[in-house]
Design an enzyme around this catalytic site. Structure first.
Site, PDB file in Angstrom:
ATOM      1  N   GLY A  47       0.852  -1.182   0.000  1.00 16.50           N
ATOM      2  CA  GLY A  47       0.000   0.000   0.000  1.00 16.50           C
ATOM      3  C   GLY A  47       0.882   1.224   0.000  1.00 16.50           C
ATOM      4  N   CYS A  79       6.075  -5.371   0.473  1.00 13.39           N
ATOM      5  CA  CYS A  79       6.227  -4.043  -0.117  1.00 13.39           C
ATOM      6  C   CYS A  79       6.136  -2.933   0.942  1.00 13.39           C
ATOM      7  CB  CYS A  79       5.229  -3.877  -1.262  1.00 13.39           C
ATOM      8  SG  CYS A  79       5.764  -2.632  -2.437  1.00 13.39           S
ATOM      9  N   HIS A 168       4.971  -8.505  -4.323  1.00 16.07           N
ATOM     10  CA  HIS A 168       3.634  -8.880  -3.860  1.00 16.07           C
ATOM     11  C   HIS A 168       3.315 -10.316  -4.242  1.00 16.07           C
ATOM     12  CE1 HIS A 168       2.074  -4.757  -2.999  1.00 16.07           C
ATOM     13  NE2 HIS A 168       3.021  -4.431  -3.857  1.00 16.07           N
ATOM     14  N   GLU A 170       0.991 -12.004  -3.115  1.00 19.18           N
ATOM     15  CA  GLU A 170      -0.477 -12.162  -3.034  1.00 19.18           C
ATOM     16  C   GLU A 170      -1.156 -11.759  -4.339  1.00 19.18           C
ATOM     17  OE1 GLU A 170       1.209  -9.710  -1.950  1.00 19.18           O
ATOM     18  OE2 GLU A 170       0.067  -7.849  -1.992  1.00 19.18           O
TER      19      GLU A 170
HETATM   20  N1  GLN Z   1       5.710   2.862  -2.906  1.00 13.09           N
HETATM   21  C1  GLN Z   1       5.024   2.427  -1.733  1.00 13.09           C
HETATM   22  C2  GLN Z   1       5.645   3.021  -0.478  1.00 13.09           C
HETATM   23  O1  GLN Z   1       6.708   3.536  -0.546  1.00 13.09           O
HETATM   24  C3  GLN Z   1       5.023   0.912  -1.620  1.00 13.09           C
HETATM   25  C4  GLN Z   1       4.300   0.319  -2.811  1.00 13.09           C
HETATM   26  C5  GLN Z   1       3.595  -0.961  -2.533  1.00 13.09           C
HETATM   27  O2  GLN Z   1       3.347  -1.368  -1.384  1.00 13.09           O
HETATM   28  N2  GLN Z   1       3.168  -1.586  -3.584  1.00 13.09           N
HETATM   29  O3  GLN Z   1       5.042   2.985   0.558  1.00 13.09           O
END
Ligand code: GLN
Length: 192
Positions: A47, A79, A168, A170
């Site tokens: 996220g 992520c 990811h 998932e």
């Molecule tokens: N770019 C997001 C961040 O720095 C992470 C991206 C992701 O979770 N897909 O929080």
């Protein structure tokens, strides 16, 4: 087995679905009281790490999550979840849960400003990986095991019962990283 998925922001539903496919029960952690439930493991999804970090703090979840991590309950960050677990975020003053002895660089792979999919090794076997504005790990402490390297950058790490992937798992039909995490939970329960 029941796994709590942090659901304040981001891609939490996809984790729930993949766990369902594996026959593992899960529940969403939307508010502090959800953390009263008995849980065998915790997933922090992808996220926006800044938003997710701020919300977990504002909702009073940060200390409880840190307590879980301290007690050794397995935790898996994907992520943004990896960014939340990191001790240090390059170029930023503050870390979030600051639990893993790693430094991360946010939005790091040039070609993945959109996203890309690849197959690469995770813990010695090939798995499908989806990268979306992903971080990479630029430093690992001595107790951190590297599980994946993609394009010469560290993309998955483990330290004790903490697992983090820049990608990811998932978002693919390949459940092997979740299976690996479930294995960590089983080992933890068997050794209690
Ligand atoms: N770019 C997001 C961040 O720095 C992470 C991206 C992701 O979770 N897909 O929080």
């Amino acid at each position: 087995m029941n796994i709590g998925i942090l659901a304040v922001q981001g891609a939490f539903t996809e984790h729930k679905k993949i766990l369902e496919k594996l026959g593992v029960a899960s529940f969403e952690i939307r508010q502090k009281s959800d953390l009263d439930r008995q849980t065998d493991g915790i997933i922090i999804p992808g996220g926006e790490s800044t938003v997710m970090g701020k919300l977990t703090e504002e909702l009073g979840m940060k200390e409880i999550l840190l307590g879980y991590i301290k007690s050794g309950i397995p935790i898996f960050g994907t992520c943004a979840g990896m960014i939340l677990l990191a001790d240090k975020i390059e170029g930023e003053e503050k870390a979030h849960l600051a639990s893993m002895d790693i430094t991360v660089v946010r939005n790091a792979y040039g070609r993945q400003l959109g996203s890309f999919e690849t197959v690469s090794e995770f813990a010695g076997r090939p798995v499908k990986m989806v990268f979306i504005r992903a971080p990479y790990v630029s430093r690992t402490g001595e107790n951190v095991k590297i599980l994946s390297t993609v394009d010469g950058k560290i993309a998955a790490v483990r330290q004790g019962n903490m697992l983090a992937t820049a990608f990811h798992p998932e978002l693919t039909d390949d459940a092997s990283v979740h299976e690996y995490f479930i294995g960590m939970i089983r080992d933890f329960s068997n050794n209690k």
